[in-house]
Design a protein around this motif. Structure first.
Motif, PDB file in Angstrom:
ATOM      1  N   GLU A 131      28.992 -40.165 -81.971  1.00 13.55           N
ATOM      2  CA  GLU A 131      29.448 -39.847 -80.685  1.00 13.55           C
ATOM      3  C   GLU A 131      29.037 -38.775 -80.173  1.00 13.55           C
ATOM      4  O   GLU A 131      28.611 -38.786 -78.627  1.00 13.55           O
ATOM      5  CB  GLU A 131      31.138 -39.723 -80.937  1.00 13.55           C
ATOM      6  N   ALA A 132      28.563 -37.712 -80.744  1.00 15.76           N
ATOM      7  CA  ALA A 132      28.090 -36.472 -80.040  1.00 15.76           C
ATOM      8  C   ALA A 132      26.791 -36.776 -79.625  1.00 15.76           C
ATOM      9  O   ALA A 132      26.432 -36.390 -78.482  1.00 15.76           O
ATOM     10  CB  ALA A 132      27.876 -35.342 -81.155  1.00 15.76           C
ATOM     11  N   LEU A 133      25.744 -37.357 -80.279  1.00 18.34           N
ATOM     12  CA  LEU A 133      24.514 -37.753 -79.942  1.00 18.34           C
ATOM     13  C   LEU A 133      24.515 -38.705 -78.748  1.00 18.34           C
ATOM     14  O   LEU A 133      23.604 -38.598 -77.955  1.00 18.34           O
ATOM     15  CB  LEU A 133      23.423 -38.267 -81.194  1.00 18.34           C
ATOM     16  N   ALA A 134      25.088 -39.723 -78.800  1.00 14.09           N
ATOM     17  CA  ALA A 134      25.216 -40.710 -77.867  1.00 14.09           C
ATOM     18  C   ALA A 134      25.708 -39.918 -76.253  1.00 14.09           C
ATOM     19  O   ALA A 134      25.113 -40.258 -75.627  1.00 14.09           O
ATOM     20  CB  ALA A 134      26.498 -41.880 -78.098  1.00 14.09           C
ATOM     21  N   GLN A 135      26.721 -39.118 -76.614  1.00 17.05           N
ATOM     22  CA  GLN A 135      27.273 -38.500 -75.395  1.00 17.05           C
ATOM     23  C   GLN A 135      25.698 -37.633 -74.860  1.00 17.05           C
ATOM     24  O   GLN A 135      25.701 -37.776 -73.560  1.00 17.05           O
ATOM     25  CB  GLN A 135      28.215 -37.234 -75.767  1.00 17.05           C
ATOM     26  N   LYS A 177      30.421 -49.663 -83.504  1.00 13.81           N
ATOM     27  CA  LYS A 177      31.495 -48.873 -82.667  1.00 13.81           C
ATOM     28  C   LYS A 177      30.409 -48.490 -81.493  1.00 13.81           C
ATOM     29  O   LYS A 177      31.385 -48.096 -80.540  1.00 13.81           O
ATOM     30  CB  LYS A 177      32.176 -47.877 -83.175  1.00 13.81           C
ATOM     31  N   TYR A 178      29.223 -48.173 -81.480  1.00 10.05           N
ATOM     32  CA  TYR A 178      28.407 -47.350 -80.658  1.00 10.05           C
ATOM     33  C   TYR A 178      27.300 -48.375 -80.081  1.00 10.05           C
ATOM     34  O   TYR A 178      26.149 -48.017 -80.265  1.00 10.05           O
ATOM     35  CB  TYR A 178      27.984 -45.937 -80.919  1.00 10.05           C
ATOM     36  N   PRO A 179      27.200 -49.677 -79.999  1.00  3.17           N
ATOM     37  CA  PRO A 179      26.052 -50.528 -79.802  1.00  3.17           C
ATOM     38  C   PRO A 179      25.186 -50.341 -78.824  1.00  3.17           C
ATOM     39  O   PRO A 179      24.107 -50.707 -78.651  1.00  3.17           O
ATOM     40  CB  PRO A 179      26.899 -51.989 -79.624  1.00  3.17           C
ATOM     41  N   VAL A 198      34.438 -52.857 -89.584  1.00  5.54           N
ATOM     42  CA  VAL A 198      34.524 -53.304 -88.053  1.00  5.54           C
ATOM     43  C   VAL A 198      33.775 -54.680 -88.298  1.00  5.54           C
ATOM     44  O   VAL A 198      32.556 -54.843 -88.831  1.00  5.54           O
ATOM     45  CB  VAL A 198      33.834 -52.286 -87.324  1.00  5.54           C
ATOM     46  N   ALA A 199      34.207 -55.467 -87.505  1.00  8.11           N
ATOM     47  CA  ALA A 199      33.969 -56.945 -87.573  1.00  8.11           C
ATOM     48  C   ALA A 199      32.545 -57.044 -86.678  1.00  8.11           C
ATOM     49  O   ALA A 199      32.614 -56.397 -85.557  1.00  8.11           O
ATOM     50  CB  ALA A 199      35.004 -57.878 -87.152  1.00  8.11           C
ATOM     51  N   GLU A 204      25.628 -59.149 -81.859  1.00  9.55           N
ATOM     52  CA  GLU A 204      24.921 -58.178 -82.857  1.00  9.55           C
ATOM     53  C   GLU A 204      23.450 -58.460 -83.323  1.00  9.55           C
ATOM     54  O   GLU A 204      23.124 -59.566 -83.693  1.00  9.55           O
ATOM     55  CB  GLU A 204      26.006 -58.066 -83.975  1.00  9.55           C
ATOM     56  N   ASP A 205      22.780 -57.487 -83.219  1.00 12.40           N
ATOM     57  CA  ASP A 205      21.221 -57.714 -83.409  1.00 12.40           C
ATOM     58  C   ASP A 205      20.662 -56.300 -83.732  1.00 12.40           C
ATOM     59  O   ASP A 205      19.925 -55.846 -83.135  1.00 12.40           O
ATOM     60  CB  ASP A 205      20.546 -58.281 -82.419  1.00 12.40           C
TER      61      ASP A 205
END
Ligand code: 6AU
Length: 273
Positions: A131-135, A177-179, A198-199, A204-205
């Motif tokens: 989450e931190a890196l994505a932000q 969760k962070y696609p 998580v499904a 998804e790729d």
């Protein structure tokens, strides 16, 4: 999994712009090779990048092992990335609390966020690191924010690696969760069969980068374990990472050509060409 599809097909449907670019580069250059340019001076790094540029899709750096890192390192690398159409992957393996990794990724001495398209992290600290890196990536101004992506280090090639079982399964969960930021994994195989919580979504790729690839050796004295390009691609690698197999060969350019050819043939066989 989408690994039976061509890079071109995956490039046209992938929801992530940097993944699309990766597949476009692979298709355009007929190369799924990432060279791990683990040299210790800017001159060696730029010479390698220029020599090997035509045969690779991605250059992977360990920028902190350079003895003379500076603005000329980055300017040189970016110019060669343009010239030869390859992407830059800084193998920093972030592994800390969110507040710290944000400072390591953006700014500091290395200014990684400004020049590395791809970074990787361990998820030992938990979901917060992703989450931190994505932000941080998403807060960057255009053109940077749009083409930044993360590979989760889901497995390791070293003997006795502890990145297995629940750690690997959590890697898949966080990727799901962070696609929009997670491109995929550094792993030894595709992770579609891992029992994650998580499904998977229909589109998804995940992109699989497999390291520990070497044509002439089965390992080193410090626990590295190798497989061949054929084996890696057969197990699901979309990009093969080779370091010493290429840069320490008597003729690195010839070696790069050989890894390119073998990696590409294995890919063509996988997609049923
Ligand atoms: O081909 P080599 O053995 O000379 O280099 C392999 C490169 C090195 C390692 O730091 C890196 O790949 N690596 C990684 C990465 C890419 O994250 C993970 C891993 O499990 N094993 C590994 O060797 O630059």
């Amino acid at each position: 999994s989408k690994s039976q599809l061509t890079y071109g097909a995956r490039a046209s449907t992938h929801p992530n712009p940097l993944a699309r670019k990766l597949f476009q580069v692979a298709e355009a250059k007929k190369s799924n090779v990432t060279v791990s340019a683990d040299v210790t001076s800017t001159k060696e790094l730029l010479d390698l990048a220029d020599q090997l540029g035509p045969y690779i899709a991605v250059i992977k750096t360990h920028i902190d092992i350079l003895t003379d890192f500076g603005p000329q390192t980055i300017a040189g690398l970016q110019a060669l990335a343009q010239k030869h159409n390859f992407l830059i992957f800084e193998d920093r393996k972030f592994i800390d609390i969110g507040n710290t990794v944000q400072k390591q990724y953006h700014g500091g001495t290395l200014r990684i966020s400004e020049w590395a398209h791809i970074i990787n992290c361990s998820i030992l600290p938990g979901e917060g690191i992703v989450e931190a890196l994505a932000q941080t990536a998403q807060a960057m101004d255009f053109p940077y924010g749009a083409d930044r992506g993360l590979l989760i280090l889901a497995e390791m090639t070293s003997k006795g690696s502890l990145a297995t079982g629940p750690y690997t399964a959590a890697s898949v969960d966080y990727a799901r969760k962070y696609p929009s930021f997670v491109l995929g994994f550094v792993s030894t195989r595709s992770l579609g069969e891992v029992p994650a919580t998580v499904a998977a979504s229909a589109d998804e790729d995940f992109v699989v980068f497999t390291t520990g690839v070497n044509l002439s050796s089965t390992g080193d004295k410090l626990g590295q374990q190798y497989q061949t390009p054929q084996s890696a691609v057969g197990r699901g690698a979309d990009f093969i990472i080779a370091g010493r197999g290429i840069y320490a060969a008597p003729d690195p350019q010839e070696a790069a050509r050989q890894y390119q050819q073998q990696g590409w043939e294995a890919y063509v066989a996988r997609v049923g060409g």
